[in-house]
Write a protein that holds these residues in place. Structure first.
Motif, PDB file in Angstrom:
ATOM      1  N   GLU A   1       0.836  -1.209   0.000  1.00 44.63           N
ATOM      2  CA  GLU A   1       0.000   0.000   0.000  1.00 44.63           C
ATOM      3  C   GLU A   1       0.867   1.254   0.000  1.00 44.63           C
ATOM      4  OE1 GLU A   1      -2.807  -0.204   3.219  1.00 44.63           O
ATOM      5  OE2 GLU A   1      -3.846  -1.932   2.328  1.00 44.63           O
ATOM      6  N   GLY A   2       1.952   1.227   0.761  1.00 42.67           N
ATOM      7  CA  GLY A   2       2.870   2.361   0.797  1.00 42.67           C
ATOM      8  C   GLY A   2       3.512   2.614  -0.566  1.00 42.67           C
ATOM      9  N   ILE A   3       3.843   1.545  -1.265  1.00 47.83           N
ATOM     10  CA  ILE A   3       4.432   1.673  -2.603  1.00 47.83           C
ATOM     11  C   ILE A   3       3.422   2.315  -3.556  1.00 47.83           C
ATOM     12  CG2 ILE A   3       5.287   0.396  -4.611  1.00 47.83           C
ATOM     13  CD1 ILE A   3       7.329   0.551  -2.326  1.00 47.83           C
ATOM     14  N   ILE A   4       2.182   1.861  -3.523  1.00 48.92           N
ATOM     15  CA  ILE A   4       1.160   2.436  -4.415  1.00 48.92           C
ATOM     16  C   ILE A   4       0.917   3.902  -4.061  1.00 48.92           C
ATOM     17  CG2 ILE A   4      -1.281   2.376  -5.063  1.00 48.92           C
ATOM     18  CD1 ILE A   4      -1.101  -0.667  -5.067  1.00 48.92           C
ATOM     19  N   ARG A   5       0.879   4.221  -2.774  1.00 48.16           N
ATOM     20  CA  ARG A   5       0.708   5.628  -2.380  1.00 48.16           C
ATOM     21  C   ARG A   5       1.850   6.482  -2.939  1.00 48.16           C
ATOM     22  NH1 ARG A   5      -1.539   3.435   2.300  1.00 48.16           N
ATOM     23  NH2 ARG A   5       0.433   3.453   3.435  1.00 48.16           N
ATOM     24  N   GLN A   6       3.065   5.968  -2.863  1.00 48.52           N
ATOM     25  CA  GLN A   6       4.203   6.700  -3.431  1.00 48.52           C
ATOM     26  C   GLN A   6       4.043   6.881  -4.932  1.00 48.52           C
ATOM     27  OE1 GLN A   6       8.172   5.365  -2.526  1.00 48.52           O
ATOM     28  NE2 GLN A   6       7.553   4.743  -0.478  1.00 48.52           N
ATOM     29  N   MET A   7       3.603   5.837  -5.611  1.00 47.99           N
ATOM     30  CA  MET A   7       3.409   5.927  -7.062  1.00 47.99           C
ATOM     31  C   MET A   7       2.346   6.965  -7.403  1.00 47.99           C
ATOM     32  SD  MET A   7       3.684   1.940  -8.231  1.00 47.99           S
ATOM     33  CE  MET A   7       3.738   2.283  -9.997  1.00 47.99           C
ATOM     34  N   ASP A   8       1.376   7.115  -6.524  1.00 45.69           N
ATOM     35  CA  ASP A   8       0.308   8.096  -6.738  1.00 45.69           C
ATOM     36  C   ASP A   8       0.686   9.483  -6.225  1.00 45.69           C
ATOM     37  OD1 ASP A   8      -1.333   6.235  -7.957  1.00 45.69           O
ATOM     38  OD2 ASP A   8      -2.423   5.737  -6.126  1.00 45.69           O
ATOM     39  N   GLY A   9       1.927   9.615  -5.718  1.00 38.24           N
ATOM     40  CA  GLY A   9       2.393  10.925  -5.258  1.00 38.24           C
ATOM     41  C   GLY A   9       1.929  11.292  -3.864  1.00 38.24           C
ATOM     42  N   GLU A  10       1.431  10.300  -3.120  1.00 41.87           N
ATOM     43  CA  GLU A  10       0.983  10.556  -1.743  1.00 41.87           C
ATOM     44  C   GLU A  10       2.076  10.132  -0.778  1.00 41.87           C
ATOM     45  OE1 GLU A  10      -2.663   8.443  -1.007  1.00 41.87           O
ATOM     46  OE2 GLU A  10      -3.395   8.878  -3.030  1.00 41.87           O
ATOM     47  N   PRO A  11       2.089  10.693   0.436  1.00 34.52           N
ATOM     48  CA  PRO A  11       3.026  10.189   1.450  1.00 34.52           C
ATOM     49  C   PRO A  11       2.716   8.725   1.720  1.00 34.52           C
ATOM     50  CG  PRO A  11       1.833  12.145   2.246  1.00 34.52           C
ATOM     51  CD  PRO A  11       1.250  11.751   0.919  1.00 34.52           C
TER      52      PRO A  11
END
Length: 161
Positions: A147-157
């Motif tokens: 989930e953290g990786i996807i958030r990073q890909m989406d530009g979110e913390p």
């Protein structure tokens, strides 16, 4: 959590794979990534993009006959598996398959469905579906790390301190 994207061509596939690889590099940890899709859907191309992002400069071939291709880049171990030719999942015991998942490394597993009962839960599932002349890319998180990786890909913390 899921991310869906249309990939018009091989360049788009490599671009999105590199984006994922960049996130893996910035958030190091044990990462288990499953890659699914029909034959020729772009799984190995996607792995190539991840490996390039992590710093590998040499050839990237599909380990169809050897089952696993190891890489070491800047102290990071990466193992690329291709289980397409696996006839019996019990064969995995002979190569010490379980030992690969107990390390702090990146494991990319093509055709995970061929050994589903022998694999731990992945952090991410990457699915490449043929759609017209391109591909539909689905990246699904199966863990907090994923989930953290996807958030990073989406530009979110990524939510970690």
């Amino acid at each position: 959590m899921e991310r869906a994207t249309y990939l018009a061509d091989e360049a788009a596939t490599l671009r999105h794979a590199r984006e994922l690889g960049d996130c893996l590099r910035l958030a190091p940890g044990r990462a288990l990534i499953f890659l699914s899709g029909s034959l020729g859907a772009g799984k190995t191309t996607f792995c190539r993009g991840i490996l390039r992002s992590l710093g590998h400069e040499g050839a990237v071939k599909s380990p169809t006959f050897t089952l696993v291709e190891p890489y070491e880049v800047k102290g990071l171990q990466i193992f690329h598996f291709d289980l397409y030719r696996l006839t019996d999942p019990n064969e995995l015991e002979y190569i010490g398959f379980d030992d690969y998942f107990d390390r702090k490394c990146v494991c990319l597993v093509e055709w995970p469905e061929r050994a589903a009962d022998f694999l731990p839960m992945s952090d991410l599932t990457v699915e490449l579906l043929v759609e017209g002349a391109g591909r539909r890319l689905l990246i699904r998180a199966n863990s907090e790390y994923g989930e953290g990786i996807i958030r990073q890909m989406d530009g979110e913390p990524d939510g970690r301190d």
